[in-house]
Design an enzyme around this catalytic site. Structure first.
Site, PDB file in Angstrom:
ATOM      1  N   ARG A 128      -4.942   0.060  -3.611  1.00  0.00           N
ATOM      2  CA  ARG A 128      -3.531   0.273  -2.762  1.00  0.00           C
ATOM      3  C   ARG A 128      -3.726  -0.532  -1.532  1.00  0.00           C
ATOM      4  O   ARG A 128      -2.818  -1.244  -1.468  1.00  0.00           O
ATOM      5  CB  ARG A 128      -3.422   1.694  -2.697  1.00  0.00           C
ATOM      6  CG  ARG A 128      -1.891   2.051  -1.943  1.00  0.00           C
ATOM      7  CD  ARG A 128      -1.925   3.266  -1.427  1.00  0.00           C
ATOM      8  NE  ARG A 128      -0.554   3.569  -1.022  1.00  0.00           N
ATOM      9  CZ  ARG A 128      -0.070   3.437   0.174  1.00  0.00           C
ATOM     10  NH1 ARG A 128      -0.777   2.916   1.215  1.00  0.00           N
ATOM     11  NH2 ARG A 128       1.281   3.831   0.429  1.00  0.00           N
ATOM     12  N   ARG A 208      -9.670  12.768  -3.946  1.00  0.00           N
ATOM     13  CA  ARG A 208      -9.682  11.252  -4.426  1.00  0.00           C
ATOM     14  C   ARG A 208     -10.221  10.696  -2.956  1.00  0.00           C
ATOM     15  O   ARG A 208      -9.918  10.898  -1.893  1.00  0.00           O
ATOM     16  CB  ARG A 208      -8.328  10.665  -4.652  1.00  0.00           C
ATOM     17  CG  ARG A 208      -7.206  11.060  -4.102  1.00  0.00           C
ATOM     18  CD  ARG A 208      -6.114  10.764  -5.223  1.00  0.00           C
ATOM     19  NE  ARG A 208      -5.867   9.399  -5.342  1.00  0.00           N
ATOM     20  CZ  ARG A 208      -5.077   8.822  -6.649  1.00  0.00           C
ATOM     21  NH1 ARG A 208      -4.486   9.883  -7.059  1.00  0.00           N
ATOM     22  NH2 ARG A 208      -5.195   7.837  -6.760  1.00  0.00           N
ATOM     23  N   ASP A 318       9.872   7.090  -6.487  1.00  0.00           N
ATOM     24  CA  ASP A 318       9.831   8.760  -6.544  1.00  0.00           C
ATOM     25  C   ASP A 318      10.869   9.335  -6.088  1.00  0.00           C
ATOM     26  O   ASP A 318      11.191  10.463  -6.456  1.00  0.00           O
ATOM     27  CB  ASP A 318       8.434   8.967  -5.635  1.00  0.00           C
ATOM     28  CG  ASP A 318       7.201   8.826  -6.331  1.00  0.00           C
ATOM     29  OD1 ASP A 318       6.952   8.543  -7.357  1.00  0.00           O
ATOM     30  OD2 ASP A 318       6.156   8.473  -5.359  1.00  0.00           O
ATOM     31  N   ALA A 331       3.569   3.635 -10.023  1.00  0.00           N
ATOM     32  CA  ALA A 331       3.779   2.538  -9.511  1.00  0.00           C
ATOM     33  C   ALA A 331       4.365   1.365 -10.465  1.00  0.00           C
ATOM     34  O   ALA A 331       5.372   0.589  -9.802  1.00  0.00           O
ATOM     35  CB  ALA A 331       2.330   1.968  -9.012  1.00  0.00           C
TER      36      ALA A 331
END
Length: 473
Positions: A128, A208, A318, A331
Site C-alpha cells: 500500500r 496485520r 467503500d 481495491a
C-alpha cells in the site's frame, strides 16, 4: 460513440474540456483514481481530505488486472507500477502449525496449474505505501488541487441550480456540478443518498503489520520463505496478516495498533489441537512496537443506492460498497468505480450529469454485488480450508479469480454500453431485467437480492456460500 479507447493509450489532452466541475471527498484509492481520471477526461477537479496529508501508510492489498488497465494512459504510473511490483515471485502454502501443504512454486507456474495464462496474471499483491506514493507523484505532476484538513460533516444538493456540495466542521461550504463521495464506509453522504447500511459483526478480525526487514536480523531464519498465515516478503519489507476470532480490542480502523504480546497471548485460541508454529510466533515477537493493526471485520449487505435523489452526489469505493479485506477485491472495485464514473460523465457531457451518474450506478451495481458475494465465498475457503483435499489438489486452497472479474475493462465497457443503458433507463426497464446489455458479471447470472443474514444462516447450517446462477469461474 467517439473516444472509445480500443486498448490505445489516450493521455491528458485527448479529450476536450467538459466544463464539468467535480468535487471529490477523500484521497483513498477511489478518490485519487477519480481525480486523475477526471482530469484526463477533461473535467475540472478539486479534492478535499480530512487529514493533513495523503495517508501512505499500511501493508498490502490485491490489485486486480481490471483495475490497473487504465495505467496504459499514464506512462509514468505504468513505469512506476512495474518498478514496485514483485516479479518472478515464489509462493508456498503451509498449515498454521508449520506443515508444508504445497511446495514452492513460481507464481507463473501456479497460474498455469490453475488454467490461467502466466503472462496475464489476474492481479498482483502490492504494498500500500508504494502504490499510494505512486499516486501522489501523479497527482503532483498534474497539479491537482487538494485541500487538506477539511472534515466533511454534511452533503447537500440543489437540483434547481444543478449543483451539489459539502459542509465542513468549520462551516465552510464547497460546491460543484457533481460531488464524488470517496470518503469510506462512514461517509456522511449516505444520509443524503439513503444508502446507509447497518454494520454487522462477523466475529472475526485481522492482525496485520508491515515493517522494515532489518528488524528480523536478530533471527535470520525468519527471513527465509516459510512463515505461516499470509506473508509478503520483499527485499526491504516484511508484511504479515493473520485472521482471528475477535478478542475485544479490535476496531474498524487502520490506525488502531496493539502490542505483540496481545497477539501472542491470543493467537492459539480457536485453531484446534495444534498451536501456531514457533517460527511464526518468532516473527510476531520481532515486529516493532506501534506496528500491528487489529482490524475488526464487519459485514454489510449490498445496497443499490449510490446516488442522491438528484444524482448530483455519488458514492464510490467503500462509501458505496464495502468488501472484506480477505476478498481481495475491494481495491480493485474502488478503482473500477472511479474509471467508470469519469468515463460516464465525459460521455454524457455537462448537460446530462444526473443521467450519467445514474447510468454509472446501473453499470456497476450488479457487478459489485457479485464481487462482494464472491468475497464471502473466498473468505470461507481461506478460513475453513479442507487440508485433506488440498493434499490431493492444491487448487482447493486457491480463492476464485474468475475471468469475469480480472478481464473486465471498466473504461471500454462504459463506452460500449452507455447509450443502451440510458435508452433502457428512459424506457423504464428495471436494472435487473436488462438483457440487452452484455454482462460485466458472471455469464448467465440473474440478479437475486441477497443478505448477510442469509449467508450466515447457510454457513451455520454447514452449507457453502451459494453464489447463484451463471458461470462464476
Amino acid at each position: 460513440m467517439p473516444f472509445i479507447t480500443d486498448g490505445e493509450p489516450k493521455p491528458v489532452g485527448s479529450y476536450p474540456n467538459s466544463g464539468i466541475d467535480v468535487l471529490i471527498v477523500g484521497t483513498g484509492l477511489a478518490g485519487l483514481t477519480a481525480a486523475i481520471e477526471c482530469v484526463r477526461k477533461g473535467h475540472n477537479v478539486r479534492v478535499l481530505e480530512r487529514n493533513d496529508d495523503i495517508n501512505t501508510a499500511g501493508d498490502m492489498y490485491f490489485m486486480g488486472l481490471s483495475a490497473t488497465k487504465f495505467f496504459k494512459h499514464w506512462p509514468e504510473m505504468a513505469k512506476e507500477f512495474d518498478e514496485i511490483s514483485l516479479h518472478n515471485a515464489w509462493i508456498e502454502t503451509f498449515k498454521h502449525d508449520g506443515t508444508r501443504m504445497i511446495p514452492p512454486l513460481k507464481v507463473a507456474d501456479r497460474l498455469r496449474d490453475a488454467g490461467l495464462n502466466p503472462d496475464t496474471p489476474p492481479g498482483t499483491f502490492q504494498m500500500r505505501p508504494l502504490v499510494y506514493k505512486m499516486y501522489v507523484h501523479q497527482v503532483r505532476r498534474l497539479g491537482i488541487q487538494i485541500q487538506f484538513g477539511k472534515r466533511v460533516v454534511d452533503y447537500f444538493e440543489d437540483e434547481a441550480r444543478g449543483k451539489a456540495g459539502v459542509v465542513t466542521d468549520n462551516d465552510e461550504r464547497f460546491e460543484a456540478d457533481v460531488v464524488i463521495a470517496a470518503d469510506g464506509v462512514g461517509s456522511k453522504s449516505q444520509k443524503l443518498v439513503g444508502g446507509q447500511v447497518r454494520a454487522m459483526k462477523s466475529g472475526r478480525a485481522m492482525w496485520r503489520a508491515a515493517f522494515p526487514i532489518e528488524h528480523l536480523d536478530k533471527n535470520p531464519e525468519i527471513k527465509e520463505p516459510g512463515t505461516y498465515a499470509m506473508t509478503l516478503t520483499r527485499p526491504d519489507t516484511m508484511i504479515w496478516v493473520m485472521n482471528h476470532d475477535v478478542t475485544g480490542s479490535e476496531k474498524e480502523s487502520w490506525n488502531h495498533t496493539i502490542d505483540a504480546d496481545e497477539v501472542l497471548a491470543n493467537m492459539d485460541k480457536g485453531v484446534g489441537p495444534s498451536p501456531w508454529s514457533s517460527k511464526y510466533k518468532d516473527l510476531i515477537k520481532l515486529t516493532p512496537p506501534n506496528t500491528i493493526v487489529n482490524f475488526e471485520l464487519f459485514w454489510r449487505n449490498p445496497q443499490p443506492k449510490w446516488a442522491s435523489p438528484g444524482a448530483r452526489v455519488v458514492n464510490i469505493g467503500d462509501a458505496a460498497h464495502s468488501f472484506l479485506p480477505a476478498s481481495g477485491n475491494g481495491a480493485t472495485q474502488a478503482i473500477e468505480d472511479a474509471v467508470s464514473l469519469a468515463s460516464c460523465l465525459q460521455i454524457g457531457g455537462r448537460d446530462n450529469i444526473p443521467q450519467s451518474v445514474r447510468a454509472h450506478v446501473r453499470i456497476r451495481f450488479i457487478r459489485n454485488a457479485c464481487a462482494q458475494k464472491l468475497g464471502f465465498s473466498n473468505a470461507e475457503l481461506l478460513q475453513d480450508t479442507d487440508w485433506s483435499q488440498v493434499k490431493l489438489d492444491p487448487r482447493k486452497a486457491q480463492p476464485k479469480l474468475p475471468a469475469w472479474v480480472w478481464s473486465h475493462d471498466p473504461e471500454s465497457y462504459a463506452y460500449q454500453v452507455y447509450d443502451k443503458v440510458v435508452e433502457n433507463m428512459k424506457k423504464g426497464v428495471p436494472f435487473d431485467k436488462d438483457d440487452s446489455v452484455p454482462p460485466n458479471y458472471p455469464p448467465g447470472y440473474r440478479y437475486e437480492p441477497w443478505s448477510i443474514e442469509q449467508i450466515m444462516g447457510d454457513m451455520k447450517a454447514g452449507k457453502t456460500v451459494d453464489l447463484g446462477s451463471g458461470n462464476w469461474d
